[in-house]
Scaffold this active site. Structure first.
Site: not given
Ligand code: GBH
Length: 444
Positions: A18, A75, A118, A162-163, A293, A295, A351, A398, A405-406
């Protein structure tokens, strides 16, 4: 006001593909993200990580930002194709980059927290089936061993993976991440081999290396809530929890796959023979910490037509720029559940962060009150959880930089530092200044 103890770790996180760029330099070979991002339709704007934040050349400048923030730890992840550009062929030049980075971090009093995987799998490994091939465990161990050999004495914390949910299910089942496959059997195999490689790497570090560096794995966990009280919605939430959370928590922390999900998944696989005798003991090897992690929470509703009988539901919660619910309350519930049902290990939030649309002002500043608020709310939740005795040992925001962003390319900005991808200029956002203040005061 809530205070953090002196030894609580504040940090920021990034990952190799990234931010690094320099995709052909010093002998690096291609990863599955280099090839995936070249397939039309996979990544927004057909963006890729060829240059990204050019961190490979600008790392000293980025460490200056870390100093300004005052973080205790940073990290980052290592790019496997820099270390083994070909099968069995170690590349010292690639390793030297991480040695320089780590030395510089330590000179500046910043503790390196290193992720081995990752998501940038070397293409040579993918060509042999990638993570669906059980041999991938051995390839990963050869890579991990070299990293331990060269870097363990300077690293403060190892994160094996990672994940695995993203690497496994987004990559091999949903097809939205590299390698872009849509086959549930492949995904379950990939997940299993990733988890097995985690267990074997921990055993290697503790066994052959007799290392005292803390080691663990990082899972992405999203608590799942039913849209209504109906039996169907509750079933949907249970299945969503199984697919996203328990399929990983149970093997890693309890040494078994959840039976209800085994039953549900059995119609997608020919057999579960890829789970061999002894694997789950290896996967559940005792670690030193548990990484999460976080979110968002998700609201789900029953959908008879979709896989695992659930689909995202409309929610009135405030959202980030990704459309994800801002949910610090559910974050606290998640941690309490983990303490009750799963683990006593110290927890690191490896994260947590949010994307929002940012604009550079005429004074060359970036006002991002929503991101600032998001970060404050989650750090406050961590502080309150610790007052309840939840033993969260650290928090990594993060991300240090806006980055690739992938599947969303450069469209989504998660950084507390703004990056102009044309000039590579960096601007610390308001949220970054606020984070620095929190770290300095060690209270919120
Ligand atoms: C991380 O993954 C990664 O480790 C990182 O590389 C990335 O940049 C960062 O987060 C930001 O995206 O079903 O619409 O409610 C994030 C993993 C998995 C988080 C799916 C949000 C549910 C979205 N994600 N999850 S939703």
């Amino acid at each position: 006001m809530t205070r953090f103890s002196r030894d609580f770790i504040f940090g920021t996180a990034t990952s190799s593909y990234q931010i690094e760029g320099a995709y052909k330099e010093d002998g690096r070979s291609l990863s599955i993200w280099d090839t995936f991002s070249r397939i039309p339709g996979k990544v927004i704007n057909m963006d890729n990580g060829n240059i990204a934040c050019d961190h490979y050349h600008l790392y000293e400048k980025d460490i200056e930002i870390l100093k300004t923030l005052g973080v205790d730890s940073y990290r980052f992840s290592i790019a496997w194709p820099r270390i083994f550009p070909e099968q069995g062929k170690y590349n010292e030049a690639g390793m030297n980059f991480y040695k320089k980075l780590i030395t510089r971090l330590i000179e500046n009093g910043i503790k390196p927290a290193v992720t081995l995987y990752h998501w940038d799998l070397p293409v040579w490994a993918h060509e042999q089936g990638g993570w669906t091939n059980r041999e991938s465990v051995n390839w990963f161990i050869e890579y991990a061993e070299k990293c331990f050999e060269e870097l363990d004495d300077q690293v403060d914390m190892w994160i094996t993976h990672n994940e695995p949910w993203c690497a496994g299910f987004l990559g091999y089942h949903q097809g939205v991440h590299a390698p872009g496959h849509t086959n549930m059997e492949e995904a379950l195999k990939a997940v299993h081999h990733i988890l097995l490689s985690h267990g074997e790497a921990v055993a290697l570090l503790k066994g052959k290396f007799a290392s005292s560096t803390p080691v663990g794995i990082t899972l992405n966990l999203s608590p799942m809530y039913p849209e209504s009280d109906s039996a169907n919605d509750r079933l949907a939430a249970n299945n969503a929890d199984g697919y996203t959370n328990r399929w990983f928590l149970d093997p890693v922390l309890k040494g078994s796959y959840p039976v209800d999900m085994m039953n549900l998944f059995s119609k997608y696989v020919h057999s579960f023979d890829f789970i061999q005798k002894g694997d789950l003991e290896k996967i559940s090897i005792e670690c030193d910490f548990f990484g999460i992690n976080f979110y968002n929470r998700s609201l789900v509703k029953f959908n008879a037509a979709s896989d695992f009988l659930y689909t995202g539901a409309y929610s009135e919660y405030p959202k980030t720029g990704m459309g994800w619910d801002i949910s610090p309350v559910e974050f606290k519930d998640l941690i309490r559940r983990l303490r009750q049902e799963y683990t006593k290990l110290p927890i690191y939030i490896t994260e947590n962060g949010a994307a929002f649309d940012d604009e550079v002002s005429e004074e060359n500043t970036v006002h991002d009150p929503e991101r600032q608020d998001y970060i404050e709310q989650h750090i406050k939740a961590v502080a309150e959880l610790n007052e309840e005795g939840m033993n969260i040992a650290g928090y990594y925001q993060w991300s240090l930089l806006d980055n690739f962003e992938w599947a969303f390319g450069y469209e989504k900005r998660f950084g507390i530092t703004y990056v102009d991808f044309k000039t590579q200029e960096r601007i610390l956002k308001d949220s970054g200044y606020r984070y620095a203040e929190i770290i300095k005061e060690r209270s919120i």
